[in-house]
Enzyme design. Sequence first.
Site, mmCIF file in Angstrom:
data_model
loop_
_atom_site.group_PDB
_atom_site.id
_atom_site.type_symbol
_atom_site.label_atom_id
_atom_site.label_comp_id
_atom_site.label_asym_id
_atom_site.label_seq_id
_atom_site.Cartn_x
_atom_site.Cartn_y
_atom_site.Cartn_z
ATOM 1 N N PRO A 210 0.804 -1.225 0.000
ATOM 2 C CA PRO A 210 0.000 0.000 0.000
ATOM 3 C C PRO A 210 0.837 1.275 0.000
ATOM 4 C CG PRO A 210 -0.948 -1.598 1.515
ATOM 5 C CD PRO A 210 0.346 -2.176 1.035
ATOM 6 N N GLU B 298 4.146 -2.255 -13.020
ATOM 7 C CA GLU B 298 5.439 -2.857 -13.372
ATOM 8 C C GLU B 298 6.443 -1.799 -13.828
ATOM 9 O OE1 GLU B 298 5.215 -6.476 -15.601
ATOM 10 O OE2 GLU B 298 3.284 -7.000 -14.710
ATOM 11 N N TRP C 89 -2.819 -4.210 -4.980
ATOM 12 C CA TRP C 89 -2.939 -4.190 -6.445
ATOM 13 C C TRP C 89 -2.393 -5.473 -7.063
ATOM 14 C CZ3 TRP C 89 -6.372 -0.785 -7.242
ATOM 15 C CH2 TRP C 89 -6.377 0.435 -6.547
#
Length: 396
Positions: free
Chosen positions: A145, A374, A173
């Site tokens: 987070p 990414e 996520w």
Amino acid sequence: MAAEPLPPFDPADPLGIDDLLAPEDLAVRETVRSWAADRVLPEIAGWYERGELPAVRELARELGALGALGMTLEGYGCAGASALQYGLACLELEAADSGIRSLVSVQGSLAMYALHRFGSEELRREWLPRMASGEVIGCFGLTEPDHGSDPGAMRTSARRDGGDWVLSGRKMWITNGSVAGVAVVWARTEEGIRGFAVPTDSPGFSAPEIRHKWSLRASVTSELVLDEVRLPAGALLPGARGLGAPLACLGHARYGIVWGAMGAARSCFRAALDYARTREQFGRPIGAFQLTQAKLADMAVELHKGMLLAHHLGRRLDAGKLRPEQVSFGKLNNVREALEICRTARTVLGANGISLEYPVMRHATNLESVLTYEGTSEMHQLVLGKALTGLDAFRG
């Protein structure tokens, strides 16, 4: 002696890039394209609108049957395909939807790749055959987070307790998280950052799904919560020591994004081209107007430049010569240009561009996530900046 006639100009392949592909490469591309056309395209607008991927387990098994999961890995039921073929598969999957390519990318290039490269033989035998078939879905827990671009500051910890490891922390996520059977989780230990294969039915593990997304809506995104999760010593990935291990996995996944982004861009470009040929204003198709043709020409140039870049990086990866900086080059360029193509395509379609009857807005919103996951554009700019100057701008 008369010269051979030139091949006709192909609007779908204006640079003749298909000439670079072997018959087996074309066969892989056609197999994945046909599957996506049959199984994803008829449903994807509805899935996106409802914010769900209801058939994820069934789709995973079908993708496993195609050999698309852990596609470049050798053994354990994996296809052992070339990097170029994997790239072509990513392009076709993301031409359908970024969420579908993310499912495959996280499964193969992150979770399976980590187990294959860094796991023990026992872990490989336990998980990889079932993951290659799609029986088991995997996820990859690195982002937290409060720590995205700086994963080295992660707070998730693992401590030894007798012969076991005990993990505590949160990841955020995480694609596939709430449908995964195994999570590859990275944690801070006294020995530095280490990786663990965490069965998701372990006591103390939970993966609440993240909802209310306006991007990657046809994708399962979750938080991972590890509350004193106890694992045996064998859950440790013995070959993974330090931050370089998860970053190596991310590099493999980013390569797929270089291709996938061009799939989304191609879908939007073709939608705009078809629309420009048929939509009439002022008594003729809008494709007959100079400004529309300029937009289409610019989109085609950036799309096929990006595809050439993807091909080049794929050849380098197959030759064992692809550097992380070159992957950053590809992700930075291709995602950025794909977004611009999507936005330009939206202007060609006018008001229809925001309708889910067309793929443009769906791809544009998905690519907003692809732009930052990414590795954000800023991080890849700094990777290239450091490589070009020899000076590290990441830290003061």
